[in-house]
Motif scaffolding. Structure first.
Motif, PDB file in Angstrom:
ATOM      1  N   MET A  48       0.151  -0.993   0.042  1.00 24.23           N
ATOM      2  CA  MET A  48      -0.281   0.062  -0.228  1.00 24.23           C
ATOM      3  C   MET A  48       1.219   1.291  -0.145  1.00 24.23           C
ATOM      4  O   MET A  48       0.101   2.062  -0.742  1.00 24.23           O
ATOM      5  CB  MET A  48      -0.882   0.334   0.903  1.00 24.23           C
ATOM      6  N   ILE A  51       2.169   2.884  -3.480  1.00 26.01           N
ATOM      7  CA  ILE A  51       0.821   1.992  -5.017  1.00 26.01           C
ATOM      8  C   ILE A  51       0.290   3.382  -4.936  1.00 26.01           C
ATOM      9  O   ILE A  51       0.260   4.382  -3.711  1.00 26.01           O
ATOM     10  CB  ILE A  51      -0.657   1.407  -4.079  1.00 26.01           C
ATOM     11  N   GLU A  53      -1.336   6.762  -6.811  1.00 21.60           N
ATOM     12  CA  GLU A  53      -2.984   7.341  -7.227  1.00 21.60           C
ATOM     13  C   GLU A  53      -4.025   6.605  -8.366  1.00 21.60           C
ATOM     14  O   GLU A  53      -4.535   6.492  -7.726  1.00 21.60           O
ATOM     15  CB  GLU A  53      -2.718   8.823  -7.315  1.00 21.60           C
ATOM     16  N   GLU A  55      -2.575   4.533  -9.457  1.00 18.80           N
ATOM     17  CA  GLU A  55      -2.585   2.801  -9.548  1.00 18.80           C
ATOM     18  C   GLU A  55      -3.761   2.205  -8.524  1.00 18.80           C
ATOM     19  O   GLU A  55      -4.583   1.026  -8.559  1.00 18.80           O
ATOM     20  CB  GLU A  55      -1.557   1.535  -8.674  1.00 18.80           C
ATOM     21  N   LEU A  56      -4.357   3.040  -7.219  1.00 21.54           N
ATOM     22  CA  LEU A  56      -5.137   2.157  -6.709  1.00 21.54           C
ATOM     23  C   LEU A  56      -6.587   2.927  -7.559  1.00 21.54           C
ATOM     24  O   LEU A  56      -7.477   2.140  -7.117  1.00 21.54           O
ATOM     25  CB  LEU A  56      -5.198   4.238  -5.351  1.00 21.54           C
ATOM     26  N   ASP A  57      -7.085   4.148  -8.329  1.00 17.20           N
ATOM     27  CA  ASP A  57      -8.476   4.338  -9.183  1.00 17.20           C
ATOM     28  C   ASP A  57      -7.918   2.177  -9.592  1.00 17.20           C
ATOM     29  O   ASP A  57      -9.573   2.488  -9.902  1.00 17.20           O
ATOM     30  CB  ASP A  57      -7.992   5.357  -9.751  1.00 17.20           C
ATOM     31  N   LEU A  75      -9.012   0.832  -0.234  1.00 17.83           N
ATOM     32  CA  LEU A  75      -8.446   1.470  -1.072  1.00 17.83           C
ATOM     33  C   LEU A  75      -8.439   3.138  -0.449  1.00 17.83           C
ATOM     34  O   LEU A  75      -7.990   3.656  -1.269  1.00 17.83           O
ATOM     35  CB  LEU A  75      -8.621   1.108  -2.180  1.00 17.83           C
ATOM     36  N   TYR A  76     -10.152   2.567  -0.784  1.00 15.13           N
ATOM     37  CA  TYR A  76     -10.428   4.651  -0.452  1.00 15.13           C
ATOM     38  C   TYR A  76      -9.701   4.726   0.823  1.00 15.13           C
ATOM     39  O   TYR A  76      -9.745   6.313   1.190  1.00 15.13           O
ATOM     40  CB  TYR A  76     -12.324   4.446  -0.795  1.00 15.13           C
ATOM     41  N   GLN A  78      -7.320   4.597   1.940  1.00 16.07           N
ATOM     42  CA  GLN A  78      -5.871   4.851   1.686  1.00 16.07           C
ATOM     43  C   GLN A  78      -5.734   6.456   1.121  1.00 16.07           C
ATOM     44  O   GLN A  78      -5.165   6.990   1.701  1.00 16.07           O
ATOM     45  CB  GLN A  78      -4.710   4.132   0.778  1.00 16.07           C
ATOM     46  N   LYS A  79      -6.664   6.432   0.426  1.00 12.94           N
ATOM     47  CA  LYS A  79      -6.501   7.263  -0.509  1.00 12.94           C
ATOM     48  C   LYS A  79      -7.447   8.497   0.406  1.00 12.94           C
ATOM     49  O   LYS A  79      -7.631  10.316   0.017  1.00 12.94           O
ATOM     50  CB  LYS A  79      -7.784   6.986  -1.822  1.00 12.94           C
TER      51      LYS A  79
END
Length: 155
Positions: A48, A51, A53, A55-57, A75-76, A78-79
């Motif tokens: 994590m 990774i 932005e 790649e997160l998307d 994941l959200y 993390q963002k």
């Protein structure tokens, strides 16, 4: 025509008793999707921090298609798009959406005081969904209000 003959040969081979003993069909009913999601989450937590932005998307898009809600939430998180996490919890099955209380408590305890704007956005979201939370558990909602919105109780 050759494709049809090849297909017929493949079908005949698949019905062979020797082949059936050697290979076992694994279909959707045989897969433990919760375990797969859990395994993916463990791997994601390792990578994590590395990774980006984009790649997160992309991962969020894949997780959405596969209906891996816990991965999407992670994941959200993390963002720091916490309001989307709330939506996922509320739109999940009854068993899953009650986990929102544990998630909110955990998030409140580890909140980042350097980025209060994200927490404020989440607080606003919690205010908007209070009725939904009460329907899930009035006791746990009361605790959330005490922790997250102590100033709101005076109103």
């Amino acid at each position: 025509m050759d494709e049809f003959i090849e297909y017929q040969n493949l079908k005949a081979t698949a019905k062979s008793p020797a082949l059936k003993k050697k290979y076992t069909y694994v279909g959707p009913a045989d897969l433990d999707l919760k375990q797969i999601e859990s395994d993916i989450l463990q791997i994601l937590h390792i990578y994590m921090p590395r990774i980006d932005e984009a790649e997160l998307d992309e991962l969020i898009s894949c997780a959405t298609e596969l209906k891996f809600h816990q991965i999407r939430i992670s994941l959200y998180e993390q963002k720091q798009e916490f309001d989307k996490c709330v939506d996922i919890y509320l739109n999940s099955c009854q068993e899953k959406n009650k986990e929102i209380f544990n998630w909110l408590n955990r998030l409140y305890q580890k909140r980042d005081t350097k980025k209060p704007k994200r927490i404020e956005v989440l607080k606003e979201k919690v205010k908007r969904i209070i009725e939904d939370l009460v329907l899930l558990s009035s006791e746990k909602t009361g605790y959330i209000i005490d922790q997250w919105l102590p100033d709101e109780q005076k109103d």
